[in-house]
Design an enzyme around this catalytic site. Structure first.
Site: not given
Lengths: 425, 425
Positions: B124, B186, B209, B233, B255, B258, B322-323, B356, B410, B415
């Protein structure tokens, strides 16, 4: 076991459908336990331990003495068996540790990736009828190999407030750092949020009943990682006339005894084999101590006869079994064509139970068709793979134009500027 | 940016807290879109595309002609930049493909593990102000290297029912098999459940989003795998006096541009550096096209001054960025001590933006502290690792006692029997 002869492809989807279990009605109850432990810590854990396990505990932690004594409570033979299994599991999982390799993608642009252990992990081992010490080996050994600093284990106490010595023996063998007598949702909550006596972990592993599974799903939404989504255990046997019907029946039963919700599937192109297995099932079933459970599971189980091997392989891939036993002449060739399965057992002398306990592979595997996208547990499950890069001034120069152009095209000026300002300098 | 001088350790947790975003109020709306697409397929997708994207589409699929024409709509320079980036990303990710190694854990007990591609994956790519074609490279290249059979891509159409040519160019470059003009919830629903024109996938990747994120969480509960949990981010810069304040400021701004929810953190033991960076921020900010967004993000951003390097490393590990950019003299030594981060950039010439876009490492990384337990995207994300075992009759003989003893302990007779029946034979 119900037999299906040459089912039409358009009916496969329904035929292979797992019984769906809707846990949404549990959510309210599970959420309220999670919240109470989050809010009241040890006090809440104590309360729920009394309520669900029927014991009042002063301390949850199992002390050193109890752990040391556990070893003496096991027979020599069992201790050696567990040690042998641990050695095999260790030698299989050790090879999953990856070396760092620096890759110079362009002159002066060095990139690499390193596996770094998840610092704190929590293992959950359910109580119930049998002490699942084998699962401690399967989770604890890769955790230890990965280098996790804290490996804590929670398992419910029995009515006397004790834990089975095999659990404690396995725990010390694999280097579990702390063992707590806590079970159910309250254990998941304690590891996810931390309490006065239990430190918060970064990832939670291990099987459990519907409540535990639901608790793991809910804490995952709060950012604590979990091993994988869970469902009832399952086996699929793909067999031809080279298979021994008594072996196949024994394999199907070893899965069926897990629980009445277990899934058992026999796929073959041989009607006569399926019939022989059916007869063997009835014979062997009576001899089992857990035959009531196994009978229950067999009710939902299916023997599917198909026209040809290609169809059989396609159906297995569509089902994506947790365990797949290939008892066929061309076992290795067939295995090459299997795209979806958790773990594959080849030939007549590889019953699922060797992988469940001692051959070395992991027995924590994706159920419920999740094998289409998930892997079983391995050392990978206990590490994060961090990427690194270091550019020289010349390296940056060489790559600068590409970065500037792409940043500009994405409308991100400041990204471009972080390169330009260094080049201008 | 607000500066914090020598904060007490007990206040770190609060200081490092990410702004939490509660998506539960979105769930009802998102659930109803998911359900409608599940029920009505293409018809529902059409309805929501009209409602949310403002276009009426006859077909969602982008035809071959449109894809071929896209290349000509880009400048030569941009096309070459994208191709260069793709080459670097490919050479970095290629090394993540693992070889099969058979391990004989005991004589006659052979075990191995093989990476098998997830058959169908969905990518996506959000719409919005900029066409994020770089993310197509970051997801599509490892998918292609893994060998995924179907790689489908969904991205919302613009008001004219078209897609940005850079999106289409990148898609064909990395071997995306089908591109659909569908956005938002969707799109996630269509890939998760399948419709008349879109086939169901096994795993969904990509940013989005809050609605898209919520949809991914919900479909994960239904058994469709997702790449990782998402959050805004973030970058953390760890710098000493060897850093160039103008470079550090440029990195923080790259950064900050963003989104106003982006996280920006500067950690240092040098008060004077933090002050210089602050001055540079104000200077550079005015020159940016997205300065309103960057200003918003900087409001929540923090400059933290600590007593010594050990404290700084401890704080970074607690934050799990993250970074992480390490602009320090001892960058490599410090990197060795970092346990929690998505991707690490060393030295003065490794701005985040090279990673990036073009250095070769992946830019899809764990945010929100998830770097404590999650890795960024790699070839691993597009495969399952299936385990295999094959025992000879003698191999089974050798391991049989251990398995029988453990199964018995067990309480799992069947088994045990699956082994015993083969040994007796």
């Amino acid at each position: 076991m119900k037999t299906y002869l040459y089912p039409d492809k358009k009916d496969w989807k329904e035929l292979l459908m797992r019984p769906s279990f809707d846990s949404s009605f549990l959510q309210k109850k599970v959420k309220s336990i999670l919240n109470e432990v989050k809010l009241n810590g040890d006090e809440a854990v104590k309360k729920f331990t009394q309520q669900f396990d029927g014991v009042e505990l002063e301390n949850f932690i199992v002390d050193e003495k109890e752990i040391k004594e556990a070893s003496a409570l096991l027979s020599n033979e069992l201790r050696q068996a567990i040690q042998q299994a641990a050695i095999n599991i260790k030698s299989f999982h050790q090879k999953q540790i990856t070396e760092v390799e620096v890759i110079e993608t362009m002159p002066g642009v060095k990139c690499w990736r390193k596996s770094v252990a998840i610092e704190k992990v929590g293992l959950y081992i359910p109580g119930g009828t049998a002490p699942l010490f084998s699962t401690i080996l399967m989770l604890g050994i890769p955790a230890q190999l990965a280098g996790c600093k804290e490996i804590i284990l929670c398992s419910p106490p029995n009515k006397n407030g004790k834990m089975h010595p095999a659990i404690l023996f396995a725990a010390q063998l694999v280097g579990v750092t702390k063992v707590y007598k806590i079970g159910g949702v309250q254990a998941i909550a304690a590891m996810a949020f931390g309490t006065e006596s239990i430190s918060q972990v970064n990832k939670i592993f291990g099987p459990g009943n519907q409540y535990v599974t639901c608790a793991k799903q809910l804490i995952q939404q709060e950012g604590i990682a979990i091993d994988m989504p869970a469902g009832p255990s399952e086996v699929c046997v793909l067999a031809d006339d080279s298979a021994d019907a008594s072996f196949v029946a024994a394999d199907l039963l070893s899965q069926a005894e897990h629980g009445i919700d277990s899934q058992v599937l026999l796929v073959s192109c041989s009607e006569s084999l399926v019939q022989k297995v059916e007869e063997e099932l009835n014979k062997q079933l009576e001899l089992l101590s857990r035959n009531i459970i196994a009978k229950g599971a067999l009710k939902n189980s299916k023997g599917i006869v198909l026209k040809n091997l290609n169809d059989a392989i396609e159906l297995v891939n569509e089902y994506a079994p947790e365990h797949l036993i290939i008892s066929c002449n061309d076992d290795e060739l067939i295995a090459e064509k299997i795209m979806n399965a958790g773990s594959i057992f080849l030939g007549n002398y590889s019953p699922e139970s060797v992988g469940d306990y001692a051959s070395g592979t992991n027995h924590t595997l994706p159920t419920n068709g999740f094998a289409k996208a998930y892997s079983g547990i391995s050392v990978d499950s206990f590490v994060k793979k961090i990427t690194y890069q270091k550019l020289t001034q010349q390296g940056l120069q060489g790559i600068s134009k590409a970065v500037e152009l792409m940043a500009e095209a994405e409308g991100l000026d400041a990204h471009k500027n972080a390169v330009s300002i260094r080049i201008k300098n």
